[in-house]
Scaffold this motif. Structure first.
Motif, PDB file in Angstrom:
ATOM      1  N   LEU A 183      47.341 -14.495  43.181  1.00 34.64           N
ATOM      2  CA  LEU A 183      46.840 -13.306  43.885  1.00 34.64           C
ATOM      3  C   LEU A 183      45.903 -12.416  43.077  1.00 34.64           C
ATOM      4  N   ALA A 184      46.200 -12.414  41.705  1.00 32.62           N
ATOM      5  CA  ALA A 184      45.317 -11.775  40.740  1.00 32.62           C
ATOM      6  C   ALA A 184      44.387 -12.558  40.063  1.00 32.62           C
ATOM      7  N   HIS A 185      44.367 -13.790  40.200  1.00 26.65           N
ATOM      8  CA  HIS A 185      43.542 -14.649  39.661  1.00 26.65           C
ATOM      9  C   HIS A 185      42.167 -14.942  40.099  1.00 26.65           C
ATOM     10  N   ASP A 186      41.115 -14.897  39.489  1.00 24.47           N
ATOM     11  CA  ASP A 186      39.730 -14.692  40.280  1.00 24.47           C
ATOM     12  C   ASP A 186      39.465 -16.059  41.060  1.00 24.47           C
ATOM     13  N   PRO A 187      39.954 -17.165  40.688  1.00 20.58           N
ATOM     14  CA  PRO A 187      39.807 -18.392  41.762  1.00 20.58           C
ATOM     15  C   PRO A 187      40.351 -18.003  43.308  1.00 20.58           C
ATOM     16  N   LEU A 188      40.866 -17.006  43.423  1.00 23.38           N
ATOM     17  CA  LEU A 188      41.474 -16.753  44.666  1.00 23.38           C
ATOM     18  C   LEU A 188      40.316 -16.439  45.471  1.00 23.38           C
ATOM     19  N   LEU A 189      39.048 -15.832  44.974  1.00 20.84           N
ATOM     20  CA  LEU A 189      38.030 -15.495  45.775  1.00 20.84           C
ATOM     21  C   LEU A 189      37.474 -16.997  46.160  1.00 20.84           C
ATOM     22  N   ARG A 190      37.355 -17.903  45.614  1.00 24.91           N
ATOM     23  CA  ARG A 190      36.943 -19.122  45.905  1.00 24.91           C
ATOM     24  C   ARG A 190      37.875 -19.990  47.168  1.00 24.91           C
ATOM     25  N   ASP A 191      39.182 -19.982  46.752  1.00 23.58           N
ATOM     26  CA  ASP A 191      40.152 -20.570  47.773  1.00 23.58           C
ATOM     27  C   ASP A 191      40.132 -19.550  48.864  1.00 23.58           C
ATOM     28  N   TYR A 241      34.006 -25.972  36.106  1.00 22.20           N
ATOM     29  CA  TYR A 241      34.083 -25.218  34.813  1.00 22.20           C
ATOM     30  C   TYR A 241      33.345 -23.832  35.285  1.00 22.20           C
ATOM     31  N   GLY A 242      34.211 -22.637  34.611  1.00 25.26           N
ATOM     32  CA  GLY A 242      33.777 -21.349  34.928  1.00 25.26           C
ATOM     33  C   GLY A 242      34.598 -20.364  34.345  1.00 25.26           C
ATOM     34  N   THR A 243      34.147 -19.120  34.100  1.00 26.78           N
ATOM     35  CA  THR A 243      35.199 -18.227  33.649  1.00 26.78           C
ATOM     36  C   THR A 243      35.159 -17.005  34.665  1.00 26.78           C
ATOM     37  N   THR A 244      36.102 -16.084  34.287  1.00 24.14           N
ATOM     38  CA  THR A 244      36.175 -14.692  34.966  1.00 24.14           C
ATOM     39  C   THR A 244      34.889 -14.232  34.706  1.00 24.14           C
ATOM     40  N   GLU A 245      34.160 -13.999  33.525  1.00 21.85           N
ATOM     41  CA  GLU A 245      32.956 -13.580  33.405  1.00 21.85           C
ATOM     42  C   GLU A 245      31.722 -14.114  33.955  1.00 21.85           C
ATOM     43  N   THR A 246      31.944 -15.354  34.306  1.00 21.65           N
ATOM     44  CA  THR A 246      30.747 -16.057  35.188  1.00 21.65           C
ATOM     45  C   THR A 246      31.221 -16.684  36.231  1.00 21.65           C
ATOM     46  N   PRO A 247      31.368 -15.632  37.405  1.00 20.12           N
ATOM     47  CA  PRO A 247      32.099 -15.866  38.410  1.00 20.12           C
ATOM     48  C   PRO A 247      31.982 -17.417  39.158  1.00 20.12           C
ATOM     49  N   GLN A 248      33.158 -17.970  39.383  1.00 19.31           N
ATOM     50  CA  GLN A 248      33.496 -19.286  40.028  1.00 19.31           C
ATOM     51  C   GLN A 248      32.949 -20.298  39.184  1.00 19.31           C
ATOM     52  N   THR A 249      32.156 -21.424  39.947  1.00 17.57           N
ATOM     53  CA  THR A 249      31.847 -22.552  39.306  1.00 17.57           C
ATOM     54  C   THR A 249      30.452 -22.472  38.547  1.00 17.57           C
ATOM     55  N   GLN A 250      30.254 -22.649  37.417  1.00 14.01           N
ATOM     56  CA  GLN A 250      28.999 -22.859  36.840  1.00 14.01           C
ATOM     57  C   GLN A 250      28.712 -24.338  36.194  1.00 14.01           C
ATOM     58  N   ALA A 251      29.541 -25.098  36.036  1.00 10.59           N
ATOM     59  CA  ALA A 251      29.303 -26.413  35.707  1.00 10.59           C
ATOM     60  C   ALA A 251      30.231 -27.338  36.539  1.00 10.59           C
ATOM     61  N   MET A 252      29.653 -28.607  36.753  1.00 11.36           N
ATOM     62  CA  MET A 252      30.541 -29.514  37.393  1.00 11.36           C
ATOM     63  C   MET A 252      30.448 -31.046  36.984  1.00 11.36           C
ATOM     64  N   HIS A 253      31.414 -31.816  37.109  1.00  6.39           N
ATOM     65  CA  HIS A 253      31.132 -33.141  36.550  1.00  6.39           C
ATOM     66  C   HIS A 253      31.907 -33.884  37.797  1.00  6.39           C
ATOM     67  N   GLY A 262      29.371  -8.111  40.651  1.00  9.05           N
ATOM     68  CA  GLY A 262      28.567  -7.836  41.857  1.00  9.05           C
ATOM     69  C   GLY A 262      28.901  -8.678  42.917  1.00  9.05           C
ATOM     70  N   GLU A 263      28.805  -8.532  44.186  1.00  7.37           N
ATOM     71  CA  GLU A 263      28.936  -9.312  45.189  1.00  7.37           C
ATOM     72  C   GLU A 263      27.972 -10.502  45.528  1.00  7.37           C
ATOM     73  N   ARG A 264      26.805 -10.151  45.058  1.00  6.70           N
ATOM     74  CA  ARG A 264      25.601 -10.884  44.973  1.00  6.70           C
ATOM     75  C   ARG A 264      25.940 -12.367  44.464  1.00  6.70           C
ATOM     76  N   PRO A 265      26.565 -12.676  43.157  1.00  8.11           N
ATOM     77  CA  PRO A 265      26.834 -13.869  42.729  1.00  8.11           C
ATOM     78  C   PRO A 265      27.795 -14.763  43.509  1.00  8.11           C
ATOM     79  N   LEU A 266      28.982 -14.051  44.101  1.00 13.90           N
ATOM     80  CA  LEU A 266      30.020 -14.424  44.993  1.00 13.90           C
ATOM     81  C   LEU A 266      29.262 -15.051  46.314  1.00 13.90           C
ATOM     82  N   ALA A 267      28.321 -14.271  46.763  1.00 11.80           N
ATOM     83  CA  ALA A 267      27.640 -14.605  47.855  1.00 11.80           C
ATOM     84  C   ALA A 267      26.946 -15.835  47.736  1.00 11.80           C
ATOM     85  N   ARG A 268      26.071 -15.885  46.712  1.00 14.33           N
ATOM     86  CA  ARG A 268      25.369 -17.029  46.470  1.00 14.33           C
ATOM     87  C   ARG A 268      26.253 -18.228  46.149  1.00 14.33           C
TER      88      ARG A 268
END
Length: 521
Positions: free
Chosen positions: A103-111, A199-211, A74-80
């Motif tokens: 272009l077909a890799h989900d980090p495109l949305l972040r970048d 750290y994050g996966t396509t199924e957990t959109p964008q960054t879910q952990a950070m160091h 959904g768009e809400r996780p990306l908006a958040r």
């Protein structure tokens, strides 16, 4: 859909997504395999408005059956994420970002969306530039990029170019295992940059952990932690019984968050990987990654628990390669594995042909028609049969390494200085004991990541630019050396004219002696 991918793969993605129309970017040739999709014209459309909570997007991951796995988000996780991310990393409208994600890799949305929501500057390099790390490094410098997101492999290649990046103030690593050696190498070209492992996966959109890396911790090959969950997310390490693992104990990494993807289009897969807690809002996603807790509660990754591997930041299912090989009528059995090479992790495939009429080159061409570049095996080995364990499973430990390849063209040794230089670089990058003058780089284990390393080393050794496209145009030692040497020589007729002019300009006192020699002859 990335137009650079094989048309068969694009068609499979469109089918798996249930696509109903195709919007093509200007200048893109639509492959025949997508001709069944209508091309809407005019401005706007007649579709009914979709409620915000139902709006979203699909991203694809590799599937073990050969069919892409669409992930519905959904768009809400990306908006958040876009509201949280700039504040968490002190990003501002004064920053300059680089768009390096596929272009077909989900980090495109972040970048793409991070600089757009900030009103910051976004620089987009050409496709060929991304494949040429030395030129890409110079491009980052010339555009005064201040924020960049990199896979560890691409960071290593950019660092090898030795181009100083004084304007770079933030580097966010992600997509694969980051080591302290990777950090130390990149710090040499970007000493002012703050470094973050995400750290994050396509199924957990964008960054879910950070160091936050802080000071480089030596140059060891030990992994850099991915740290703790961010923005309401938790990183759990669970044992086989589902209980939390002890510090240092290996377990599966599970992400707990209210902002996960909705699931796969395949409901069976969704049930296997996703779970919703009693509150009906918080979800859990089993990543398939293995990890360990550190004493401070942070997490260090330790590989995969299934048949999935990471190649240059892309997730690749080994089963997808096997499925593609078995789709060829000349293949009876197949298996794929990941191996560690000097140039980084690489793929190797084994196939049992139906008859002697099936050749490795034919199978490689078949794979290129259905798999993207990053999923192509660096080695393809034909076997009379696959080794099996006593219980009938493929004995992966017994699969043979590539045999010493016979020297091509009668075993011709590199003859000129340039040929010897090129052969030496190939040996170092590919880890081979010997390379003959006629061997094809891509038939002896070369792949795009190794090509970039070869290009960087040749550029440094020769002291001049070696375009990466030349390594594809001239794939043998002899052909590449002839091309590189030819660039430094004048054309044949011009050389001959210069030799004649030089002889005519010699002192006349030598001519009687030359005449006497001719008379003797």
């Amino acid at each position: 859909l990335d137009a650079a991918h094989p048309s068969a793969r694009l068609a499979a993605q469109a089918r798996s997504a249930g696509a109903q129309a195709l919007l093509a970017c200007p200048g893109v040739t639509v492959p025949q395999e997508l001709s069944w999709l209508p091309r809407p014209g005019g401005e706007g459309h007649d579709g009914a408005a979709v409620p915000y909570e139902q709006q979203g997007y699909l991203s694809f991951t590799s599937g073990s059956t050969g069919e892409p796995k669409p992930v519905r988000a959904g768009e809400r996780p990306l908006a958040r994420f876009l509201a949280w991310y700039p504040t968490a990393l002190d990003l501002t409208e004064d920053d300059t970002f680089a768009l390096l994600a596929g272009l077909a890799h989900d980090p495109l949305l972040r970048d793409a969306f991070t600089p757009l929501v900030l009103g910051a500057r976004l620089c987009v390099p050409g496709h060929d530039l991304v494949r040429d790390p030395a030129k890409l490094a110079a491009w980052l410098r010339d555009h005064a990029v201040t924020v960049v997101h990199l896979t560890p492999q691409l960071a290593t290649l950019i660092a090898a170019a030795g181009v100083a990046l004084p304007d770079l103030r933030l580097v966010v690593f992600g997509g694969d295992r980051l080591t302290w050696a990777d950090v130390a190498r990149f710090a040499q070209v970007a000493p002012r940059a703050r470094m973050v492992n995400s750290y994050g996966t396509t199924e957990t959109p964008q960054t879910q952990a950070m160091h936050l890396v802080g000071e480089p911790g030596g140059d060891s090959g030990d992994p850099v932690p991915v740290g703790h969950g961010v923005d309401g997310a938790e990183l759990l390490v669970l044992g086989a019984d589902g209980a939390p693992a002890a510090v240092g104990e290996l377990g599966e990494v599970v992400i707990r968050s209210r902002r996960l993807a909705e699931g796969y289009l395949d409901e069976r897969l969704t049930e296997e990987r996703f779970a919703v807690e009693a509150d009906g809002v918080t979800g859990r996603y089993r990543t398939g990654d293995l990890g360990r807790y550190e004493p401070d509660g942070g997490v260090v990754l330790a590989g995969r628990s299934d048949g999935q591997v990471k190649i240059r930041g892309y997730r690749v299912e080994l089963g997808e390669i096997e499925h593609a090989l078995l789709a060829h009528p000349g293949v009876r059995a197949a298996v794929a594995v990941a191996v560690d090479q000097r140039a980084g992790p690489a793929l190797r495939a084994y196939a049992v042909p139906e008859s002697a009429a099936t050749h490795a080159g034919e199978l490689q061409r078949h794979l290129r028609s259905s798999l993207p570049d990053y999923a192509l095996p660096a080695d393809l080995i034909l076997l009379p049969a696959l080794p099996l364990t006593p219980n009938g499973k493929v004995d992966r430990a017994a699969l043979p390494a590539p045999a010493s390849r016979p020297a091509a063209r009668g075993g011709e040794e590199p003859a000129t200085g340039t040929e010897r230089l090129i052969a030496g670089v190939w040996r170092e990058v590919l880890g081979l004991p010997r390379v003959s003058a006629g061997e094809n780089f891509f038939e002896i284990g070369g792949h795009s990541l190794a090509t970039a390393q070869v290009q960087a080393r040749l550029t440094a050794s020769l002291g001049r630019d070696v375009p990466i496209v030349d390594l594809f145009r001239f794939p043998t030692v002899r052909a590449l050396a002839a091309h590189l040497d030819g660039e430094r020589r004048t054309a044949g007729p011009e050389r001959a004219a210069r030799r004649i002019a030089a002889r005519q300009a010699r002192p006349s006192s030598r001519r009687p002696y030359q005449a006497r020699q001719e008379n003797k002859e």
